[in-house]
Design an enzyme around this catalytic site. Structure first.
Site, short mmCIF file in Angstrom:
data_model
loop_
_atom_site.label_atom_id
_atom_site.label_comp_id
_atom_site.label_asym_id
_atom_site.label_seq_id
_atom_site.Cartn_x
_atom_site.Cartn_y
_atom_site.Cartn_z
N ARG A 164 47.78 44.37 28.70
CA ARG A 164 49.07 44.00 29.30
C ARG A 164 48.89 43.11 30.53
O ARG A 164 49.58 43.26 31.54
CB ARG A 164 49.88 45.25 29.70
CG ARG A 164 50.19 46.19 28.56
CD ARG A 164 51.08 45.57 27.50
NE ARG A 164 51.42 46.55 26.48
CZ ARG A 164 50.68 46.77 25.39
NH1 ARG A 164 49.57 46.07 25.18
NH2 ARG A 164 51.06 47.67 24.51
N SER A 238 58.26 50.12 26.82
CA SER A 238 57.47 50.95 27.74
C SER A 238 57.68 50.49 29.17
O SER A 238 57.42 49.32 29.49
CB SER A 238 55.98 50.81 27.42
OG SER A 238 55.77 51.15 26.08
N GLU A 333 54.95 48.37 33.68
CA GLU A 333 54.63 47.27 32.77
C GLU A 333 55.73 46.19 32.89
O GLU A 333 55.48 45.00 32.73
CB GLU A 333 54.57 47.81 31.33
CG GLU A 333 54.24 46.76 30.30
CD GLU A 333 54.19 47.33 28.89
OE1 GLU A 333 53.53 48.36 28.65
OE2 GLU A 333 54.81 46.71 28.01
#
Ligand SMILES: Cc1cc2nc3c(=O)[nH]c(=O)nc-3n(C[C@H](O)[C@H](O)[C@H](O)COP(=O)(O)OP(=O)(O)OC[C@H]3O[C@@H](n4cnc5c(N)ncnc54)[C@H](O)[C@@H]3O)c2cc1C
Length: 337
Positions: A164, A238, A333
């Site tokens: 990520r 998420s 995130e």
């Protein structure tokens, strides 16, 4: 190209947070982009590029110019050794690009089906799901430098893609506009069954994988059964990243929490953040307009009418309780704007 003032962004972010942009413009091709770069309204204001708004949380109105990426087009060329080279413009929807490649029978990104958002944003956090990341097939990225308007092509290696993460979230944060990406896909069968949930689904439904479409269909079914649809309930997937720890720390945690799930990836251990949040009792919990999704503890939701601050307050409470219980740091995130 028309610059709008005080533009409502509520329908342009999947959290469905009410926020306004002082200035707003939609870009449909590279010529418009070049024109934009020399406009005083662009040069003199704070800037933000927006794709599908599926990885952002607006915490307040944006006091600058929001540029909505609508650059379209997909091209395929023959590559070497049974590969094809697939180039997509940044404003294409990621899932449409996946469907295009899957329908042509090309292998590589089928496990990334149904991830919301645009192609241009995909490299920024090196999107990943079900054992596959963008970096597995990425060839290069075309960008424009915001300061100079110059085009620059980054090879995959230059993008520092990680979990990520990429150069565009670090050294080059806010400095480049991603206009297109090119992937190298395979015409030969290349099945990625690195994820247990996928294997179990295929077995349970007696699916024999023959084409990338078989995998894609399975992924779509799994995702639809687990993740809330942003069209129905505001969310950005998420909210937190999974947590990575050293072996020593894991061993200490396992002494107390014997059933703690963990996965070893390239000598570092991943602990699913969703499990940590669930253990702190947050799964399915609602606080006013916001809450933690009942099926997926990693996903924070807006039940309607929430502000960005309400989401942040909830996220901070979750971070605090995970820190207190496990002495582990949760990191968001989602990009906070
Ligand atoms: C239901 C749901 C499920 C999800 N599942 C996954 C998943 O499985 N895996 C995963 O990795 N992610 C997942 N996500 C997160 C999200 O879909 C991805 O991060 C996606 O790549 C974001 O694309 P976007 O176009 O919506 O980006 P946006 O939210 O519009 O932008 C994200 C960031 O990138 C910047 N940006 C956008 N476009 C450009 C550009 N062209 N040039 C420069 N900067 C740009 C923005 O300024 C912002 O900082 C999910 C989200 C939702 C809502």
């Amino acid at each position: 190209m028309e610059i709008q003032h005080n533009h409502d962004l509520s329908e342009l972010n999947t959290f469905r947070i009410k926020a306004k942009a002082k200035l707003f413009v939609e870009i449909k091709n590279e010529e418009e982009l070049k024109e934009l770069f020399i406009l005083p309204e662009f040069k003199q204001n704070k800037k933000m590029f927006l794709g599908g708004g599926s990885n952002v949380l607006f915490t307040k109105d944006f006091d600058g110019i929001v540029v909505l990426n609508k650059l379209k087009g997909i091209e395929i060329e023959e590559g070497d050794l049974g590969t094809v080279v697939a180039r997509a413009m940044g404003g294409e929807l990621w899932h449409d690009f996946v469907m295009f490649t899957v329908n042509h029978g090309y292998w590589g990104i089928e496990n990334l089906s149904l991830i919301p958002g645009t192609v241009g944003a995909a490299p920024i956090q090196n999107i990943g799901a079900y054992g596959v990341e963008l970096k597995d097939t990425l060839f290069n990225i075309e960008t424009f430098e915001i300061e100079t308007g110059m085009k620059r092509i980054f090879s995959k290696e230059e993008c520092n893609l990680g979990y990520r993460d990429s150069i565009f979230k670090n050294e080059l944060k806010g400095k480049c506009f991603i206009s297109a990406i090119t992937l190298k896909l395979s015409k030969k069968e290349k099945i990625n069954l690195g994820y247990k949930i996928l294997v179990d689904f295929l077995e349970k439904n007696s699916i024999e994988v023959k084409t990338p479409k078989d995998i894609s269909n399975a992924i779509i079914s799994i995702r639809q059964s687990k993740l809330p649809d942003p069209k129905i309930i505001g969310n950005a997937g998420s909210f937190f990243k999974n947590v990575f720890v050293e072996k020593e720390k894991l061993n200490k945690l396992l002494e107390i929490y014997q059933d703690m799930p963990h996965f070893e990836e390239e000598n570092i251990i991943k602990i699913p953040a969703g499990w940590l949040i669930e253990q702190c009792g947050w799964k399915g919990k609602r606080v006013g307009n916001v809450g933690v999704h009942e099926k997926q503890a990693l996903v924070l939701v807006n039940y309607g009418g929430a502000t960005g601050k309400e989401i942040i307050d909830l996220a901070n409470e979750i971070i605090k309780s995970v820190k207190e219980k496990f002495d582990l740091e949760l990191l968001p995130e989602v990009n906070l704007i």
